[in-house]
Design an enzyme around this catalytic site. Structure first.
Site, mmCIF file in Angstrom:
data_model
loop_
_atom_site.group_PDB
_atom_site.id
_atom_site.type_symbol
_atom_site.label_atom_id
_atom_site.label_comp_id
_atom_site.label_asym_id
_atom_site.label_seq_id
_atom_site.Cartn_x
_atom_site.Cartn_y
_atom_site.Cartn_z
ATOM 1 N N LYS A 198 0.663 -1.284 0.275
ATOM 2 C CA LYS A 198 -0.063 0.281 -0.091
ATOM 3 C C LYS A 198 1.036 0.788 0.474
ATOM 4 C CE LYS A 198 -2.031 2.883 2.884
ATOM 5 N NZ LYS A 198 -1.860 3.786 1.697
ATOM 6 N N GLY A 251 6.875 4.856 8.532
ATOM 7 C CA GLY A 251 6.163 6.146 8.367
ATOM 8 C C GLY A 251 6.242 7.006 9.335
ATOM 9 N N SER A 252 5.206 7.368 10.694
ATOM 10 C CA SER A 252 5.403 7.940 11.588
ATOM 11 C C SER A 252 5.335 7.090 12.973
ATOM 12 C CB SER A 252 4.736 9.128 11.850
ATOM 13 O OG SER A 252 2.983 8.066 11.955
ATOM 14 N N THR A 253 6.175 7.580 14.065
ATOM 15 C CA THR A 253 6.132 6.487 15.175
ATOM 16 C C THR A 253 4.510 6.534 15.865
ATOM 17 O OG1 THR A 253 8.088 7.017 15.432
ATOM 18 C CG2 THR A 253 7.194 6.036 17.404
ATOM 19 N N GLU A 254 3.276 7.354 15.743
ATOM 20 C CA GLU A 254 2.122 7.165 15.847
ATOM 21 C C GLU A 254 1.327 5.836 14.949
ATOM 22 O OE1 GLU A 254 1.088 10.883 14.243
ATOM 23 O OE2 GLU A 254 -1.203 9.951 15.279
ATOM 24 N N GLU A 273 9.910 1.059 10.853
ATOM 25 C CA GLU A 273 10.895 1.971 9.981
ATOM 26 C C GLU A 273 10.040 3.292 10.803
ATOM 27 O OE1 GLU A 273 12.742 4.595 8.771
ATOM 28 O OE2 GLU A 273 13.146 4.306 7.403
ATOM 29 N N CYS A 307 12.872 10.608 7.327
ATOM 30 C CA CYS A 307 13.625 9.861 8.757
ATOM 31 C C CYS A 307 15.171 10.423 9.374
ATOM 32 C CB CYS A 307 12.477 8.425 8.891
ATOM 33 S SG CYS A 307 14.191 7.574 7.460
ATOM 34 N N GLU A 404 9.923 15.216 15.677
ATOM 35 C CA GLU A 404 10.087 15.303 14.465
ATOM 36 C C GLU A 404 9.485 15.776 13.672
ATOM 37 O OE1 GLU A 404 9.234 11.365 12.259
ATOM 38 O OE2 GLU A 404 10.919 12.003 11.786
HETATM 39 P P1 NAP Z 1 2.210 7.930 8.420
HETATM 40 O O1 NAP Z 1 0.823 7.838 8.548
HETATM 41 O O2 NAP Z 1 2.959 7.322 9.489
HETATM 42 O O3 NAP Z 1 1.985 7.526 6.272
HETATM 43 C C1 NAP Z 1 3.033 6.356 6.751
HETATM 44 C C2 NAP Z 1 1.651 5.342 5.841
HETATM 45 O O4 NAP Z 1 1.077 4.686 6.984
HETATM 46 C C3 NAP Z 1 0.955 5.497 4.465
HETATM 47 O O5 NAP Z 1 1.019 5.036 3.551
HETATM 48 C C4 NAP Z 1 -0.296 6.252 5.129
HETATM 49 O O6 NAP Z 1 -1.526 6.175 4.486
HETATM 50 C C5 NAP Z 1 -0.293 4.875 6.443
HETATM 51 N N1 NAP Z 1 -0.946 4.933 7.149
HETATM 52 C C6 NAP Z 1 -1.684 5.892 8.685
HETATM 53 N N2 NAP Z 1 -2.613 5.634 9.139
HETATM 54 C C7 NAP Z 1 -2.552 4.162 9.099
HETATM 55 C C8 NAP Z 1 -3.438 2.862 9.915
HETATM 56 N N3 NAP Z 1 -4.003 3.938 10.877
HETATM 57 N N4 NAP Z 1 -3.280 2.387 9.558
HETATM 58 C C9 NAP Z 1 -2.298 1.618 8.546
HETATM 59 N N5 NAP Z 1 -1.895 2.274 7.728
HETATM 60 C C10 NAP Z 1 -1.266 3.818 7.900
HETATM 61 O O7 NAP Z 1 2.732 9.178 7.684
HETATM 62 P P2 NAP Z 1 2.526 10.577 6.850
HETATM 63 O O8 NAP Z 1 0.664 10.854 8.050
HETATM 64 O O9 NAP Z 1 2.406 10.832 5.789
HETATM 65 O O10 NAP Z 1 3.036 11.728 8.332
HETATM 66 C C11 NAP Z 1 3.026 12.518 9.110
HETATM 67 C C12 NAP Z 1 4.641 12.534 9.863
HETATM 68 O O11 NAP Z 1 5.387 10.818 10.451
HETATM 69 C C13 NAP Z 1 5.717 13.385 9.341
HETATM 70 O O12 NAP Z 1 5.249 14.565 9.371
HETATM 71 C C14 NAP Z 1 6.899 12.479 9.612
HETATM 72 O O13 NAP Z 1 7.403 12.999 11.164
HETATM 73 C C15 NAP Z 1 6.561 10.434 9.468
HETATM 74 N N6 NAP Z 1 7.099 10.811 8.871
HETATM 75 C C16 NAP Z 1 7.867 9.825 8.758
HETATM 76 C C17 NAP Z 1 8.646 8.746 7.692
HETATM 77 C C18 NAP Z 1 9.977 7.977 7.631
HETATM 78 O O14 NAP Z 1 10.065 7.692 6.973
HETATM 79 N N7 NAP Z 1 10.055 7.798 8.852
HETATM 80 C C19 NAP Z 1 8.058 8.814 6.473
HETATM 81 C C20 NAP Z 1 6.428 9.729 6.169
HETATM 82 C C21 NAP Z 1 6.440 10.295 7.553
HETATM 83 P P3 NAP Z 1 -1.790 7.190 4.112
HETATM 84 O O15 NAP Z 1 -0.245 8.123 3.758
HETATM 85 O O16 NAP Z 1 -2.798 7.642 3.243
HETATM 86 O O17 NAP Z 1 -2.949 8.512 4.710
#
Ligand code: NAP
Ligand code: MG
Length: 501
Positions: A198, A251-254, A273, A307, A404
């Site tokens: 995805k 993606g995000s830690t959250e 990661e 990240c 972050e």
């Molecule tokens: P994110 O919400 O963690 O998104 C990463 C991936 O997870 C996306 O494919 C997202 O889909 C998916 N996702 C979101 N909610 C989910 C859930 N409940 N269950 C399963 N998958 C889910 O990150 P973001 O909102 O794009 O960015 C927010 C923050 O995350 C950034 O500001 C940054 O601090 C951090 N981030 C970290 C990294 C890294 O490489 N470690 C990369 C991106 C962002 P959707 O995109 O469709 O929501």
């Protein structure tokens, strides 16, 4: 759709984004079960770039069934390791042949500079596929001498098999859309798993184009399924699916924590990661001619949307002003603009949401007393641009130092005693990366040992290689991607014990 695109666009990319893009399930390009689509935007203009099928629970379910069937009964499992490796190599060749097209897609969908996508994102993805193609034939078990004290005199032959973990769900972010897809797909395919991928809602296009090349390379139906959609729906359904054996997330830690909860239902394996707030430490004995541009690129590369961005810059006091001024000068030189303009070095942030997040951090920092030596604001009237920013007068408890930001914003802080810097550098819930700039080799390696981070760079930053494992300490993640470490994430060990007659 075509409306958001300037005339210099690559013709194959124009054609690709002109039609609504479908999802890849069991070797077929199909619409969402609901018939719904969602827009992907051009972050340089805010206009709709393309329409994409919106996957949801039902589509994830279909894709998981296809991946399950391909894993349990398809030709994939009967292929030799060498055949698997050759298919991955073929994919790498196809990707390389389409470098220009992928660079354009990445630049349009994510906002990054075309030249950077061409020089970094695509070649790194090609190289990772080649590295993983080589691993397919080298995934070996052991023979193990066992003694079994309670069966005296008996003889055994014992060995281990390294077997693919099965059906893998992979959820990736938007900062390196193609590269993150390949980091995930490469080892899964090398080890013989099947995949439901995805991509991020903001940047689904390069993964979908990669899906076309995967089919062209000749991977059997159902081995790779690609379901674009939203995280809360498609992503959550994939993480929770009871027929998925493992989920790999970046993606995000959250959201990483949500994945762990979702995975608990069937106790699927999890690798993560996640985020970072990486310390970058410049000592007074460093070669400042390299430390200054190196520290600027540590934070400004990919607009700070890395990240492992070097977002906490610690500088030994006697060179503090010189380094801060130097990094600020580097920031001023960065040409910010649309990714497709030839002289652009920094494009827009990926989305309106990300722009609001980063601007919120800038406002919070400035209102708490931080000072912007350079930058500090949104840039341009249209698109999601932010000025490269260097903040000073920050304290460790400020949000801009602790959290972050994921944008081109660095906090620069002085230190006096080299002994004090290790606890300060390690004072974070994250532990993804760290860097040290010094000419003193002993000091550098002592620091490398004490820094609690998955990667430590010495006199360099953002150096990645397919052979070098990458991942986080603490809340930056579970497991290591790339290198031979990643094979552990996609295989499980079976012990086979035979009593010899
Ligand atoms: P994110 O919400 O963690 O998104 C990463 C991936 O997870 C996306 O494919 C997202 O889909 C998916 N996702 C979101 N909610 C989910 C859930 N409940 N269950 C399963 N998958 C889910 O990150 P973001 O909102 O794009 O960015 C927010 C923050 O995350 C950034 O500001 C940054 O601090 C951090 N981030 C970290 C990294 C890294 O490489 N470690 C990369 C991106 C962002 P959707 O995109 O469709 O929501
Ligand atoms: Mg999101």
């Amino acid at each position: 759709m075509g409306i958001a695109v300037s005339p210099q666009i690559h013709p194959q990319v124009a054609e690709f984004i002109d039609k609504p893009r479908k999802m890849l399930i069991n070797g077929q390009w199909v619409n969402a079960a609901s018939g719904k689509t969602f827009p992907s935007y051009n972050p340089a203009t805010g206009e709709v770039l393309a329409k994409v099928a919106e996957g949801d629970r039902e589509d994830i379910d279909r894709a998981v069934r296809a991946a399950r069937e391909a894993f349990d009964n398809g030709p994939w499992r009967r292929m030799t390791a060498s055949e698997r490796g050759r298919l991955i190599w073929k994919l790498s060749d196809l990707l390389e042949q389409h470098t220009e097209e992928f660079a354009y897609l990445e630049s349009l969908d994510n906002g990054k500079a075309l030249g950077i996508a061409r020089a970094a994102d695509v070649p790194l993805a090609v190289d990772l596929l080649r590295y993983m193609a080589g691993w397919a034939t080298k995934i070996e078990g052991n023979t193990i001498p066992i003694s079994v004290p309670y069966t005296p005199g008996a003889k055994y032959l014992a060995y281990t098999l390294r077997e693919p973990v099965g059906v893998v769900g992979q959820i990736i972010p938007w900062n390196f859309p193609l590269l993150m897809a390949v980091w995930k797909l490469g080892p899964a395919l090398a080890t013989g798993c099947t995949v439901v991928l995805k991509p991020a809602e903001q940047t689904p296009l390069s993964a979908l184009r990669l899906g076309e090349l995967i089919m062209e390379a000749g991977f059997p139906d159902g081995v790779v399924n690609i379901v674009p959609g939203y995280g809360e729906t498609a992503g959550a359904a994939l993480a929770a699916h009871s027929d998925v054996d493992k989920v790999a997330f970046t993606g995000s830690t959250e959201v990483g924590k949500l994945i762990v909860h979702a995975a608990a239902g069937n106790l699927k394996k999890v690798s993560l990661e996640l985020g970072g707030k990486s310390p970058n430490v410049v000592f007074k004995d460093a070669d400042l001619d390299t430390a200054i541009p190196g520290s600027a690129s540590a934070i400004f590369f990919n607009h700070g949307q890395c990240c492992c961005a070097g977002s906490r810059l610690y500088i030994e006091k006697s060179v503090f002003d010189k380094v801060v001024d130097g990094v600020a000068d580097e920031a001023k030189k960065i040409k910010v603009g649309s990714g497709l303009e030839p002289d652009t070095q920094m494009g827009p942030l990926v989305s309106e949401e990300q722009l609001q997040r980063v601007c919120g951090y800038l406002e919070a920092g400035l209102s708490e007393g931080a000072k912007a030596v350079v930058g500090g604001h949104k840039a341009k009237d249209r698109g999601y641009f932010v000025e490269p920013t260097v903040l000073i007068d920050t304290r460790e408890n400020m949000k801009v130092v602790k959290e972050e930001i994921f944008g081109p914003v660095v906090t620069a802080m002085p230190f006096t005693d080299p002994e004090e810097i290790i606890p300060r550098a390690n004072d974070s819930t994250y532990g993804l990366a760290a860097a040290v700039w010094t000419r003193d080799i002993s000091k550098a390696h002592r620091m490398a040992e004490q820094l609690r981070a998955g990667t430590v760079w010495i006199n360099c930053y953002n150096i990645f290689d397919a052979a070098l494992p990458f991942g986080g300490y603490k809340q930056s993640g579970w497991g290591r991607e790339m290198g031979h470490d990643v094979l552990n994430l996609y295989t499980q060990t079976k012990a086979v014990c035979t009593k010899l007659g």
